[in-house]
Structures are given as structure tokens and as C-alpha cells.
Design a protein around this motif. Structure first.
Motif, PDB file in Angstrom:
ATOM      1  N   ALA A 154      -2.524   9.078 -12.508  1.00 47.58           N
ATOM      2  CA  ALA A 154      -2.931   8.441 -11.251  1.00 47.58           C
ATOM      3  C   ALA A 154      -2.923   9.454 -10.110  1.00 47.58           C
ATOM      4  O   ALA A 154      -2.099  10.373 -10.068  1.00 47.58           O
ATOM      5  CB  ALA A 154      -2.004   7.279 -10.933  1.00 47.58           C
ATOM      6  N   GLU A 155      -3.836   9.255  -9.165  1.00 49.30           N
ATOM      7  CA  GLU A 155      -3.939  10.149  -8.016  1.00 49.30           C
ATOM      8  C   GLU A 155      -2.632  10.186  -7.233  1.00 49.30           C
ATOM      9  O   GLU A 155      -2.167  11.252  -6.825  1.00 49.30           O
ATOM     10  CB  GLU A 155      -5.081   9.672  -7.109  1.00 49.30           C
ATOM     11  CG  GLU A 155      -5.496  10.677  -6.048  1.00 49.30           C
ATOM     12  CD  GLU A 155      -6.393  11.780  -6.600  1.00 49.30           C
ATOM     13  OE1 GLU A 155      -6.610  12.762  -5.873  1.00 49.30           O
ATOM     14  OE2 GLU A 155      -6.878  11.657  -7.740  1.00 49.30           O
ATOM     15  N   HIS A 156      -2.018   9.006  -7.016  1.00 49.70           N
ATOM     16  CA  HIS A 156      -0.795   8.994  -6.203  1.00 49.70           C
ATOM     17  C   HIS A 156       0.362   9.714  -6.907  1.00 49.70           C
ATOM     18  O   HIS A 156       1.218  10.289  -6.240  1.00 49.70           O
ATOM     19  CB  HIS A 156      -0.393   7.572  -5.802  1.00 49.70           C
ATOM     20  CG  HIS A 156      -0.392   6.568  -6.894  1.00 49.70           C
ATOM     21  ND1 HIS A 156      -0.903   5.301  -6.758  1.00 49.70           N
ATOM     22  CD2 HIS A 156       0.068   6.626  -8.171  1.00 49.70           C
ATOM     23  CE1 HIS A 156      -0.748   4.626  -7.864  1.00 49.70           C
ATOM     24  NE2 HIS A 156      -0.170   5.404  -8.743  1.00 49.70           N
ATOM     25  N   ILE A 214       0.850  -1.188   0.000  1.00 51.78           N
ATOM     26  CA  ILE A 214       0.000   0.000   0.000  1.00 51.78           C
ATOM     27  C   ILE A 214       0.885   1.237   0.000  1.00 51.78           C
ATOM     28  O   ILE A 214       1.643   1.477   0.954  1.00 51.78           O
ATOM     29  CB  ILE A 214      -0.939   0.026   1.217  1.00 51.78           C
ATOM     30  CG1 ILE A 214      -1.831  -1.219   1.229  1.00 51.78           C
ATOM     31  CG2 ILE A 214      -1.791   1.291   1.198  1.00 51.78           C
ATOM     32  CD1 ILE A 214      -2.741  -1.341   0.033  1.00 51.78           C
ATOM     33  N   SER A 227      -2.986   3.554  -1.990  1.00 49.15           N
ATOM     34  CA  SER A 227      -3.282   2.832  -3.227  1.00 49.15           C
ATOM     35  C   SER A 227      -2.336   1.650  -3.331  1.00 49.15           C
ATOM     36  O   SER A 227      -1.247   1.647  -2.760  1.00 49.15           O
ATOM     37  CB  SER A 227      -3.127   3.757  -4.447  1.00 49.15           C
ATOM     38  OG  SER A 227      -1.837   4.346  -4.469  1.00 49.15           O
ATOM     39  N   VAL A 228      -2.759   0.635  -4.072  1.00 50.76           N
ATOM     40  CA  VAL A 228      -1.924  -0.557  -4.258  1.00 50.76           C
ATOM     41  C   VAL A 228      -0.850  -0.256  -5.300  1.00 50.76           C
ATOM     42  O   VAL A 228      -1.132   0.313  -6.357  1.00 50.76           O
ATOM     43  CB  VAL A 228      -2.780  -1.756  -4.695  1.00 50.76           C
ATOM     44  CG1 VAL A 228      -1.897  -2.960  -5.007  1.00 50.76           C
ATOM     45  CG2 VAL A 228      -3.805  -2.107  -3.617  1.00 50.76           C
ATOM     46  N   ALA A 229       0.392  -0.637  -4.985  1.00 48.07           N
ATOM     47  CA  ALA A 229       1.498  -0.415  -5.920  1.00 48.07           C
ATOM     48  C   ALA A 229       2.401  -1.639  -5.938  1.00 48.07           C
ATOM     49  O   ALA A 229       2.708  -2.212  -4.889  1.00 48.07           O
ATOM     50  CB  ALA A 229       2.299   0.817  -5.514  1.00 48.07           C
ATOM     51  N   SER A 238      -2.489  13.573   0.179  1.00 44.75           N
ATOM     52  CA  SER A 238      -3.548  13.857  -0.782  1.00 44.75           C
ATOM     53  C   SER A 238      -3.637  15.330  -1.159  1.00 44.75           C
ATOM     54  O   SER A 238      -3.610  16.215  -0.296  1.00 44.75           O
ATOM     55  CB  SER A 238      -4.893  13.396  -0.210  1.00 44.75           C
ATOM     56  OG  SER A 238      -5.938  13.709  -1.095  1.00 44.75           O
ATOM     57  N   SER A 258       1.166   5.044   0.358  1.00 36.83           N
ATOM     58  CA  SER A 258       0.425   6.162   0.938  1.00 36.83           C
ATOM     59  C   SER A 258       1.112   7.470   0.574  1.00 36.83           C
ATOM     60  O   SER A 258       2.324   7.619   0.766  1.00 36.83           O
ATOM     61  CB  SER A 258       0.330   6.029   2.464  1.00 36.83           C
ATOM     62  OG  SER A 258      -0.419   4.883   2.812  1.00 36.83           O
ATOM     63  N   PHE A 277      -3.421   9.279   1.367  1.00 36.60           N
ATOM     64  CA  PHE A 277      -4.173   8.568   0.338  1.00 36.60           C
ATOM     65  C   PHE A 277      -3.443   7.261   0.051  1.00 36.60           C
ATOM     66  O   PHE A 277      -2.260   7.255  -0.294  1.00 36.60           O
ATOM     67  CB  PHE A 277      -4.258   9.417  -0.934  1.00 36.60           C
ATOM     68  CG  PHE A 277      -4.908   8.723  -2.105  1.00 36.60           C
ATOM     69  CD1 PHE A 277      -6.288   8.678  -2.219  1.00 36.60           C
ATOM     70  CD2 PHE A 277      -4.137   8.100  -3.083  1.00 36.60           C
ATOM     71  CE1 PHE A 277      -6.895   8.026  -3.293  1.00 36.60           C
ATOM     72  CE2 PHE A 277      -4.725   7.458  -4.155  1.00 36.60           C
ATOM     73  CZ  PHE A 277      -6.108   7.413  -4.259  1.00 36.60           C
TER      74      PHE A 277
END
Length: 242
Positions: free
Chosen positions: A57-59, A22, A37-39, A27, A24, A35
Motif C-alpha cells: 500500500a502507498e501509505h 483518513i 487514504s481510508v484506514a 508522500s 494522512s 497523502f
């Protein structure tokens, strides 16, 4: 081995067995909140997590605004509180153009299905420079590990490592199957494929799974690697004969 060295070695070993976690980031859409997300990741030459992420992508947008990140790795079992986990805290930065070819080679050896994403799609390589890691090896085994202890440099040049990998994958599929038998690694219908070698062990890919095999003692040269791998084959044959 001192306690801090033992904890660092255990954290590196745990990290070496994982290939996703994950990620993080801070954000932009919700300022002040993390925030997740899987990476997926592959270790770079200094054992830093190397990730391939899309510009939309958001990240990725978050990282461009604030480099502070964490990457949390778990065993993925039924009781996450009782199992080991590692959170790497550090700064993410885009891999310089001069180092992209090497980063791509390392990443795509682990994830061949993603080959050339950075050319055909709007993806870029980033790496995480660890500042500290929080390693929990089980009940009562909780330690901070400094980033320098997590980032163990690879003793082999990219050319030497690639040559050893190519040789094993081309000529020694039987040896890799023997390693899997020795360590009770379920290969299923997959053919093991070597993807990385470092001073402490090597990575076999079984489809999208990573099977990490540690050397009995650290190695420093390709000759050391050959001797260690031959010794493992001999152990496997001996175990089979018994």
C-alpha cells in the motif's frame, strides 16, 4: 472537571465511537505533500489507534520512509463543518513481534472478517503514538488535546478483558440487546457482539458498525464492570416497563 480534562474526555469519547478515518502520510511519490487514504483501526491497550496495512500500500511505503502521520475522524453526517471531528497527530510504528498476538486479538475482535490477514497476506500491524489531537466538538468548541490525555491505558489485563468479552458474548446476548434498546441503538438484523472493554466503557459490534456505550463512572476491576453492566440492564428493564 477542568476545561482541558473535559475536552480530553470528550475527545476520547468521540474517538471511542469511531472505527475508521483518513490516514494522512508524507508522500514518497509527491515529496512534501500529504497523502490521504481510508484506514480502519482498533484501540490498543493504551488507546492508541492500531491499524493493519499491506506492505504494497502507498501509505505503508510512506510510513516506512517517514513515521509522521495524522488520522482524521469525522461523524460522517451531511454537514461536516457543523459536526464534531478529531485529528490525531503522531508517529506510526510497526508493532513489535512480541506484541503481535495481543494486537491481533484486539483488532480481529473488532474486524473478524480480516482474521489472520497478517499471516495469510502481506499485512502488518502498526500503531500511532499520539503527540497531540485537534478536537472540534462543534461551533466554538475547538481544543488541542495532548497525546497523553488521549492515550488512556486500559486498567484490565488482556486475559481479564478477553474473559469478560467471551462471557458476555457466550451467555448474555439478551443483555447486549437491552443495552441497545436503552440507548436507542438500531441493531437491524445484527446480533450485538462485545469486542472491547476499558475503564470508560465498552464496544458493541453490529456487523461493521461500532456502538460505544459509556459507563456512568470509570471502572477499575472486573467486579466494577459486572456491577456497571448489571446496573445498565436494570435501567433498560425499568425503561421498558415504563
Amino acid at each position: 472537571m477542568a476545561n482541558n480534562e473535559t475536552s480530553a474526555a470528550q475527545a476520547r469519547d468521540f474517538y471511542a465511537h469511531r472505527h475508521q478515518g483518513i490516514l494522512s502520510t508524507m508522500s514518497l511519490a509527491m515529496p512534501g505533500y500529504p497523502f490521504g487514504s481510508v484506514a480502519t483501526f482498533a484501540p490498543d491497550r493504551d488507546n492508541r489507534p492500531l491499524i493493519l496495512i499491506s506492505a504494497i500500500a502507498e501509505h505503508t511505503r510512506n510510513i516506512k520512509a517517514d513515521a509522521r502521520v495524522s488520522l482524521t475522524l469525522t461523524e460522517g453526517g451531511n454537514d461536516s463543518q457543523a459536526e464534531a471531528r478529531l485529528t490525531i497527530i503522531g508517529d506510526a510504528s510497526r508493532v513489535p513481534d512480541s506484541e503481535i498476538d495481543e494486537a491481533a486479538a484486539r483488532y480481529y475482535r473488532r474486524f473478524p472478517h480480516a482474521t489472520d490477514y497478517h499471516r495469510a497476506h502481506d499485512f502488518s500491524f502498526y500503531r500511532i503514538q499520539a503527540l497531540r489531537g485537534r478536537y472540534i466538538g462543534g461551533f466554538g468548541r475547538i481544543h488541542w488535546v495532548e497525546g497523553a490525555a488521549l492515550n488512556a491505558p486500559n486498567p484490565f489485563s488482556e486475559q481479564d478483558e478477553a474473559g469478560m468479552i467471551d462471557h458476555m458474548n457466550r451467555d448474555h446476548a439478551d443483555a447486549m440487546l437491552a443495552y441497545c434498546r436503552l440507548f436507542d441503538i438500531d441493531v437491524g438484523a445484527q446480533t450485538p457482539r462485545l469486542s472491547a472493554i476499558d475503564g470508560e466503557g465498552f464496544d458493541l459490534m453490529l456487523g461493521h458498525r461500532v456502538a460505544r456505550i459509556a459507563f456512568d463512572s470509570p471502572v477499575q476491576t472486573p467486579t466494577d464492570v459486572r456491577k456497571a453492566m448489571v446496573a445498565l440492564v436494570q435501567r433498560a428493564r425499568s425503561a421498558t416497563s415504563r
